[in-house]
Design an enzyme around this catalytic site. Structure first.
Site, PDB file in Angstrom:
ATOM      1  N   HIS A 145       6.715   1.954   0.251  1.00  0.00           N
ATOM      2  CA  HIS A 145       5.541   2.805   0.411  1.00  0.00           C
ATOM      3  C   HIS A 145       5.074   2.837   1.856  1.00  0.00           C
ATOM      4  O   HIS A 145       5.462   2.005   2.657  1.00  0.00           O
ATOM      5  CB  HIS A 145       4.414   2.286  -0.491  1.00  0.00           C
ATOM      6  CG  HIS A 145       3.301   3.266  -0.694  1.00  0.00           C
ATOM      7  ND1 HIS A 145       2.073   3.132  -0.097  1.00  0.00           N
ATOM      8  CD2 HIS A 145       3.247   4.391  -1.424  1.00  0.00           C
ATOM      9  CE1 HIS A 145       1.295   4.143  -0.457  1.00  0.00           C
ATOM     10  NE2 HIS A 145       1.989   4.918  -1.266  1.00  0.00           N
TER      11      HIS A 145
ATOM     12  N   ASN B 255      -8.299  11.649   0.531  1.00  0.00           N
ATOM     13  CA  ASN B 255      -8.002  11.540   1.949  1.00  0.00           C
ATOM     14  C   ASN B 255      -9.297  11.486   2.748  1.00  0.00           C
ATOM     15  O   ASN B 255     -10.396  11.552   2.184  1.00  0.00           O
ATOM     16  CB  ASN B 255      -7.161  12.737   2.420  1.00  0.00           C
ATOM     17  CG  ASN B 255      -5.720  12.674   1.962  1.00  0.00           C
ATOM     18  OD1 ASN B 255      -5.147  11.598   1.812  1.00  0.00           O
ATOM     19  ND2 ASN B 255      -5.130  13.832   1.730  1.00  0.00           N
TER      20      ASN B 255
ATOM     21  N   TYR C 240       2.113  10.833  -9.035  1.00  0.00           N
ATOM     22  CA  TYR C 240       1.671   9.524  -8.532  1.00  0.00           C
ATOM     23  C   TYR C 240       2.129   8.394  -9.450  1.00  0.00           C
ATOM     24  O   TYR C 240       2.633   7.369  -8.995  1.00  0.00           O
ATOM     25  CB  TYR C 240       0.149   9.513  -8.357  1.00  0.00           C
ATOM     26  CG  TYR C 240      -0.255   9.936  -6.973  1.00  0.00           C
ATOM     27  CD1 TYR C 240      -0.904   9.071  -6.109  1.00  0.00           C
ATOM     28  CD2 TYR C 240       0.041  11.212  -6.509  1.00  0.00           C
ATOM     29  CE1 TYR C 240      -1.263   9.451  -4.833  1.00  0.00           C
ATOM     30  CE2 TYR C 240      -0.309  11.602  -5.229  1.00  0.00           C
ATOM     31  CZ  TYR C 240      -0.960  10.723  -4.393  1.00  0.00           C
ATOM     32  OH  TYR C 240      -1.289  11.099  -3.124  1.00  0.00           O
TER      33      TYR C 240
END
Length: 488
Positions: free
Chosen positions: A55, A128, A342
């Site tokens: 990741h 975000n 996700y």
């Protein structure tokens, strides 16, 4: 005879109906947002050990969310049950496009993912530091990310790839303007805002739905780096944001964010969309605050560093599909894609039973029929590993959230709105709000990248700036000429 434990997802979220998939009408096609169906099938498909992927680089910390204002008229979620109620949280910040060894100060959006360990399961607000994104349809996400990574031939980052994509996707201009402004290089994670970005929904005890956008405003004040300082800091201390967050919490300087929400009924959004021409569920657009003011909800504070980075930050796996009773989704196409992608990425990256890891596990009891696969330490013991079929009519709706039916309209098809939708007014409005110095910084930051791109791509991108505001295009052209790039 004792009652069997209540059925839940692996994140502890109640499931009322384990017999019927979510469909468009009694005979219609199934919906991708049926996360319970997707999770069951995905877990079943991965009951043998898969590979995993690394990741992106990030930082994380634990904290608490405290309700400061009553929003029970909007949501029945128990974490909002009373002013003063506290819920344990975990937050992970990250750069988006860089590798794990990249610099924290690179020009890039920042991930801002918040997990709320509620008594009804985990709620993951995965957003975000910007209220919009580059694209509006998830089918373009792999293509977009490929342009942000390394060129397959040179293994170098390529401005040509980036602007080739952006210049052919005018909806990206809003986010591109933010990215190349001063906010494209935040000075650490404590000094930036967070946004859920997508449109979500809330449902109250009467089954009434409203649509919402989540905002997290830093109490530390916005602080950004100019382009030169961002590059310098990347060389001096590539882990600057990680160091700043970890050290601040260690000193007892706990960062805080005010959590607010914009709220609109379906009717209000329909009226606003008809008036403006914008799709209220389009991730490349914002809801103006003059039309949809902020409603304060609570306070988020980070007050505890992880003990082990790999176990608690690198293995943290969020999913916007994790919503608790009193919350729901929306027709936002990007959100619909993320509801699948996700969790699927976590199954590949961390493993089939990633939800049993301490940082991912709910703090409430959970019961399901998932078994085996890699890391099966939350194995359910000798408990029954299947759900019997209930008698007809003896089940609730959806995932037990009490959410009203979502009306669908129109025929199934692939719809391209490019050339007919307004992708320029909102970035133009943002540009006009910038102070003179920030406009100059925007021009120079863009020119620093555009000076390297092919002429045809450059002209396409300059055309988008012109449509947003003629002064926008003139400023970028002047900055390009100062770098020796001749433009018409």
């Amino acid at each position: 005879m004792s009652q069997p434990p209540r059925h839940t997802t692996a994140s502890g979220i109640p499931v009322e109906d384990d017999q019927n998939s979510l469909s468009a009408g009694p005979r219609g096609p199934l919906l991708l947002q049926d996360f319970h169906l997707i999770e069951k099938l995905q877990h079943f498909n991965r009951e043998r050990i898969p590979e995993r992927v690394v990741h992106a680089k990030g930082s994380g910390a634990y904290g608490a969310f405290t309700v400061t204002h009553d929003i029970r008229h909007f949501s029945k979620a128990k974490l909002f049950a009373a002013v003063g109620k506290r819920t344990e949280t975990f937050v992970r910040f990250s750069t988006v496009g860089g590798e794990r060894g990249s610099a924290d100060s690179e020009r890039d959006p920042r991930g801002f993912a918040v997990r709320f360990y509620t008594e009804e399961g985990n709620w993951d607000l995965v957003g975000n530091n910007t209220p919009v994104f580059f694209i509006k349809d998830p089918i373009k996400f792999p293509d977009f990310i490929h342009t942000q990574k390394r060129c397959p031939r040179s293994n170098l980052k390529s401005a040509n790839m980036m602007f080739d994509f952006w210049s052919q996707a005018p909806e990206s201009l809003h986010q591109v303007t933010i990215l190349f402004s001063d906010r494209g290089t935040p000075d650490g994670y404590r000094h930036m805002d967070g946004f859920g970005s997508h449109t979500f929904s809330l449902v109250n005890a009467d089954g009434e739905r409203v649509y919402v956008k989540w905002h997290l405003k830093t109490r530390q004040g916005i602080r950004n780096l100019d382009a030169a300082d961002a590059v310098r800091l990347g060389g001096i201390d590539p882990d600057s944001a990680q160091r700043d967050l970890f050290d601040a919490i260690g000193r007892g300087e706990f960062p805080q964010w005010d959590v607010s929400v914009q709220v609109a009924s379906e009717e209000q959004l329909a009226d606003w969309g008809a008036r403006t021409g914008w799709n209220p569920f389009d991730l490349t657009k914002v809801w103006p605050h003059r039309d949809f003011p902020l409603h304060p909800v609570g306070l988020l504070e980070l007050n505890r560093n992880p003990v082990n980075y790999h176990a608690e930050v690198e293995q943290a796996a969020f999913s916007p599909a994790n919503v608790v009773p009193g919350m729901g989704y929306s027709p936002d196409k990007m959100l619909q894609g993320r509801l699948f992608s996700y969790h699927d990425a976590a199954l590949y990256r961390v493993g089939t039973n990633h939800q049993h890891l301490p940082v991912n596990s709910p703090r409430c009891p959970f019961h399901n029929q998932q078994r085996d696969g890699a890391m099966a330490f939350g194995h359910g013991g000798a408990a029954q590993n299947y759900a019997a079929v209930n008698p007809a009519g003896q089940h609730g709706g959806g995932m037990g959230h009490g959410e009203p039916e979502l009306a669908l309209a129109g025929g199934a098809g692939r719809f391209d709105g490019r050339g007919t939708e307004d992708d320029y007014t909102q970035p133009g409005n943002l540009f006009r709000l910038l102070p003179a110095q920030e406009k100059d910084n925007l021009f120079n930051n863009l020119a620093g990248a555009l000076v390297h791109v092919d002429e045809s791509i450059l002209q396409r991108q300059l055309g988008h700036f012109d449509k947003a505001d003629p002064a926008y295009g003139r400023g970028v052209r002047a900055a390009l000429k100062a770098r020796g790039r001749n433009v018409d």
